[in-house]
Design a protein around this motif. Structure first.
Motif, PDB file in Angstrom:
ATOM      1  N   LEU A 143       0.839  -1.190   0.000  1.00 50.46           N
ATOM      2  CA  LEU A 143       0.000   0.000   0.000  1.00 50.46           C
ATOM      3  C   LEU A 143       0.879   1.246   0.000  1.00 50.46           C
ATOM      4  N   ALA A 144       0.416   2.262  -0.711  1.00 51.13           N
ATOM      5  CA  ALA A 144       1.178   3.516  -0.761  1.00 51.13           C
ATOM      6  C   ALA A 144       1.357   4.094   0.629  1.00 51.13           C
ATOM      7  N   SER A 145       0.368   3.867   1.499  1.00 51.26           N
ATOM      8  CA  SER A 145       0.427   4.420   2.851  1.00 51.26           C
ATOM      9  C   SER A 145       1.525   3.792   3.695  1.00 51.26           C
ATOM     10  N   ALA A 146       2.030   2.622   3.272  1.00 56.80           N
ATOM     11  CA  ALA A 146       3.055   1.927   4.053  1.00 56.80           C
ATOM     12  C   ALA A 146       4.470   2.225   3.567  1.00 56.80           C
ATOM     13  N   GLN A 147       4.601   3.090   2.577  1.00 55.79           N
ATOM     14  CA  GLN A 147       5.918   3.362   2.022  1.00 55.79           C
ATOM     15  C   GLN A 147       6.784   4.149   3.003  1.00 55.79           C
ATOM     16  N   ALA A 148       8.077   4.044   2.810  1.00 53.76           N
ATOM     17  CA  ALA A 148       9.021   4.770   3.658  1.00 53.76           C
ATOM     18  C   ALA A 148       9.002   6.258   3.304  1.00 53.76           C
ATOM     19  N   LEU A 149       9.320   7.083   4.289  1.00 52.79           N
ATOM     20  CA  LEU A 149       9.413   8.524   4.062  1.00 52.79           C
ATOM     21  C   LEU A 149      10.800   8.875   3.525  1.00 52.79           C
ATOM     22  N   VAL A 150      10.857   9.958   2.762  1.00 57.40           N
ATOM     23  CA  VAL A 150      12.127  10.430   2.212  1.00 57.40           C
ATOM     24  C   VAL A 150      12.348  11.871   2.667  1.00 57.40           C
ATOM     25  N   ILE A 181      -4.833 -10.956   7.787  1.00 54.45           N
ATOM     26  CA  ILE A 181      -3.955 -11.832   8.557  1.00 54.45           C
ATOM     27  C   ILE A 181      -2.855 -10.999   9.196  1.00 54.45           C
ATOM     28  N   VAL A 182      -2.295 -11.536  10.262  1.00 52.24           N
ATOM     29  CA  VAL A 182      -1.169 -10.884  10.923  1.00 52.24           C
ATOM     30  C   VAL A 182       0.037 -11.811  10.851  1.00 52.24           C
ATOM     31  N   ASP A 183       1.180 -11.248  10.527  1.00 51.71           N
ATOM     32  CA  ASP A 183       2.443 -11.976  10.562  1.00 51.71           C
ATOM     33  C   ASP A 183       2.889 -12.004  12.022  1.00 51.71           C
ATOM     34  N   THR A 184       2.861 -13.178  12.645  1.00 56.87           N
ATOM     35  CA  THR A 184       3.160 -13.268  14.074  1.00 56.87           C
ATOM     36  C   THR A 184       4.619 -12.959  14.385  1.00 56.87           C
ATOM     37  N   GLU A 185       5.489 -12.971  13.375  1.00 50.56           N
ATOM     38  CA  GLU A 185       6.899 -12.661  13.611  1.00 50.56           C
ATOM     39  C   GLU A 185       7.171 -11.160  13.574  1.00 50.56           C
ATOM     40  N   THR A 186       6.419 -10.415  12.758  1.00 49.20           N
ATOM     41  CA  THR A 186       6.670  -8.980  12.604  1.00 49.20           C
ATOM     42  C   THR A 186       5.553  -8.114  13.166  1.00 49.20           C
ATOM     43  N   GLU A 191       3.023  -7.264  11.463  1.00 48.03           N
ATOM     44  CA  GLU A 191       2.429  -6.539  10.342  1.00 48.03           C
ATOM     45  C   GLU A 191       1.133  -7.212   9.895  1.00 48.03           C
ATOM     46  N   ILE A 192       0.191  -6.382   9.446  1.00 48.16           N
ATOM     47  CA  ILE A 192      -1.127  -6.866   9.047  1.00 48.16           C
ATOM     48  C   ILE A 192      -1.289  -6.711   7.541  1.00 48.16           C
ATOM     49  N   TYR A 193      -1.909  -7.723   6.926  1.00 47.82           N
ATOM     50  CA  TYR A 193      -2.105  -7.721   5.482  1.00 47.82           C
ATOM     51  C   TYR A 193      -3.558  -8.049   5.146  1.00 47.82           C
ATOM     52  N   LYS A 194      -4.027  -7.494   4.034  1.00 53.09           N
ATOM     53  CA  LYS A 194      -5.253  -7.976   3.420  1.00 53.09           C
ATOM     54  C   LYS A 194      -4.856  -9.081   2.447  1.00 53.09           C
ATOM     55  N   ILE A 195      -5.644 -10.154   2.413  1.00 57.27           N
ATOM     56  CA  ILE A 195      -5.329 -11.276   1.537  1.00 57.27           C
ATOM     57  C   ILE A 195      -6.623 -11.842   0.979  1.00 57.27           C
ATOM     58  N   VAL A 214      -2.732  -1.350   7.542  1.00 61.99           N
ATOM     59  CA  VAL A 214      -2.429  -2.512   6.699  1.00 61.99           C
ATOM     60  C   VAL A 214      -1.186  -2.216   5.867  1.00 61.99           C
ATOM     61  N   GLU A 215      -0.278  -3.190   5.785  1.00 64.22           N
ATOM     62  CA  GLU A 215       0.972  -3.004   5.056  1.00 64.22           C
ATOM     63  C   GLU A 215       0.816  -3.223   3.552  1.00 64.22           C
ATOM     64  N   ALA A 216       0.030  -4.237   3.171  1.00 64.63           N
ATOM     65  CA  ALA A 216      -0.044  -4.596   1.752  1.00 64.63           C
ATOM     66  C   ALA A 216      -1.270  -5.462   1.506  1.00 64.63           C
ATOM     67  N   VAL A 217      -1.589  -5.627   0.219  1.00 64.06           N
ATOM     68  CA  VAL A 217      -2.629  -6.555  -0.215  1.00 64.06           C
ATOM     69  C   VAL A 217      -1.933  -7.739  -0.874  1.00 64.06           C
ATOM     70  N   ILE A 218      -2.340  -8.958  -0.505  1.00 69.28           N
ATOM     71  CA  ILE A 218      -1.698 -10.173  -1.015  1.00 69.28           C
ATOM     72  C   ILE A 218      -2.707 -10.989  -1.811  1.00 69.28           C
ATOM     73  N   HIS A 219      -2.295 -11.409  -3.004  1.00 69.58           N
ATOM     74  CA  HIS A 219      -3.093 -12.331  -3.817  1.00 69.58           C
ATOM     75  C   HIS A 219      -2.361 -13.672  -3.830  1.00 69.58           C
TER      76      HIS A 219
END
Length: 460
Positions: free
Chosen positions: A155-162, A417-422, A424-428, A453-458
């Motif tokens: 997602l664009a909202s999860a991108q790093a700042l510059v 879903i949530v990545d239990t190691e990081t 981070e939350i994703y739509k899938i 949400v960090e990203a959308v996963i297919h």
């Protein structure tokens, strides 16, 4: 679960039920006897490895029972197979499969397949992969094989700042965004507009001080005698933070008609509708009228938006016939409707990074003739506004957000879903949690629907 069972069936066909040939007894370096009970703890096929946790999560087991007399049984998924065995091989249906026994680990393998057994309750485990080997640790390989089938859309909202910098200030901004700001000589009336050129409703607008807003038409007419420009500034009838944003289009018209601000593209925030209000204790709130931090919906050039807003309204020279209101720390953090939840951390982080240069601060302070202006660091003002907005956002009523996010997912065909190691939350794509049998990714709780949400996963 279905996938794991299919893989195990392939392994059974490739090894114990069809044979793979192998080493002679003399080629084995047996450390102990194979007699006794064994349970499957990992299996591999064509580079894919599943560990014991994957097998346990799939509710399937495979065991070997090797008796001292050279007979025994293999049990898998409710089926029992008779077998015979000796010091080098296990024979099922007349076909012998060679095995190795080392450090309490029994391994049956050929070039493409491998099945690893340990005794029930044993602390023994298969050797860790050596450097350069293709096979990964069982659990990691399982997760890797799942992820290899994914198409990830960050997602664009999860991108790093510059970093961005100019003569007046520096700040970190989302990559690809546009920055428009007034010149240094605007001093305490400096304005900054940071926005997504592809979707301008995604934005930060921050102005240190704006004036005048008039209490009535007579006051505006009196001020307009000295400059026609004053006649363009709005009348503030609802003297409050909310009132400022209710007449924001008039403020934008006045700003855009002024040469000093024409290039910053002041946003036309219209149809302002407050959904939640929070107490404001930062900035000039101690001397302002009805200060608040507002969560609100709005439209901008036909696009529905949502965001967080604040401004401190301070009266000046009221009762003289020439009085007006000054607005301090006018702040807008907004995004397209339905996406602000994802954008909020990024926007707040960007605003909090705003740092005015010493040169600009010296000029702005020397220009000011109000003690209130010099009572705090200009950079601190932006940071305080960001902190206050973030705190208010965290304390919002989340029940409506949860319902809204669930409805959106149902409409678009996603689950989360949530990545239990990081963390981070994703739509899938829907159906993943029904199919997936690993342990790293889990369905989120209701409370986590309010997290970004960090990203959308297919994956299909």
């Amino acid at each position: 679960m279905r996938y794991v069972k299919r893989l195990l069936a392939v392994l059974l066909t490739g090894l114990l039920l069809s044979g793979c040939g192998g080493k002679t007894k003399e080629e084995q370096a047996l450390a102990d006897t194979a007699a006794g009970d064994w349970e499957l703890v990992s299996m591999s096929y064509s580079g894919m490895t599943l560990g014991k946790e994957d097998l346990d999560n799939s509710d399937i087991t495979m065991t070997l029972s090797l008796l001292e007399d050279g007979t025994g049984t293999m049990e898998y998924d409710g089926l029992v197979y008779e077998l015979t065995w000796d010091g080098s091989s296990i024979t099922t249906d007349g076909v012998a499969d060679s095995y190795t026994l080392e450090d309490g680990v029994l391994t049956i393998a050929n070039e493409d397949t491998e099945m690893v057994f340990t005794r029930p309750g044993s602390l023994a485990s298969p050797d860790a992969p050596k450097a350069g080997q293709e096979t990964l640790a069982a659990g990691a390989a399982s997760e890797q094989s799942v992820e290899e089938s994914w198409t990830v859309e960050p997602l664009a909202s999860a991108q790093a700042l510059v970093p961005y910098s100019c003569t007046e200030f520096s700040m970190d901004i989302p990559e690809g965004w546009t920055v428009r700001s007034s010149a240094m000589y605007t001093g305490m009336f400096h304005a900054i507009h940071v926005f997504d050129p592809e979707k301008p409703v995604n934005q930060i607008f921050f102005m240190l001080k704006m004036e005048p807003m008039f209490p009535d038409e007579n006051s505006r007419a009196m001020m307009a005698l000295s400059s026609d420009l004053f006649g363009k500034y709005p009348i503030l009838t609802n003297v409050s933070t909310q009132g400022v944003f209710e007449i924001f289009p008039q403020f934008a018209d006045a700003m855009n008609a002024t040469a000093d601000y024409a290039d910053i593209q002041t946003p036309y925030i219209a149809d302002f509708s407050v959904t939640e209000s929070f107490e404001s204790t930062q900035g000039m709130s101690s001397v302002s009228i009805s200060p608040a931090i507002l969560r609100a919906d709005f439209t901008q050039d036909g696009t529905a938006g949502e965001g967080m807003f604040t401004a401190d309204v301070v009266p000046f020279a009221m009762g003289t016939g020439m009085g007006y209101y000054s607005v301090y720390n006018l702040t807008v953090l907004s995004a397209e409707k339905g996406t602000f939840q994802d954008w909020q951390p990024t926007l707040s982080k960007s605003l909090s990074s705003l740092d005015y240069t010493r040169e600009f601060q010296s000029f702005a302070m020397s220009q000011s003739n109000q003690a209130a202006d010099t009572s705090q660091s200009l950079s601190q003002s932006a940071s305080e506004m960001s902190d206050s907005i973030m705190s208010s956002w965290e304390n919002r009523n989340k029940s409506q957000d949860i319902m809204s996010q669930k409805q959106s997912d149902a409409t678009l065909g996603y689950e989360r879903i949530v990545d239990t190691e990081t963390g981070e939350i994703y739509k899938i794509d829907n159906g993943f949690t029904d199919w997936y049998s690993g342990s790293r990714y889990k369905a989120i709780s209701d409370d986590q629907y309010t997290d970004s949400v960090e990203a959308v996963i297919h994956w299909k």
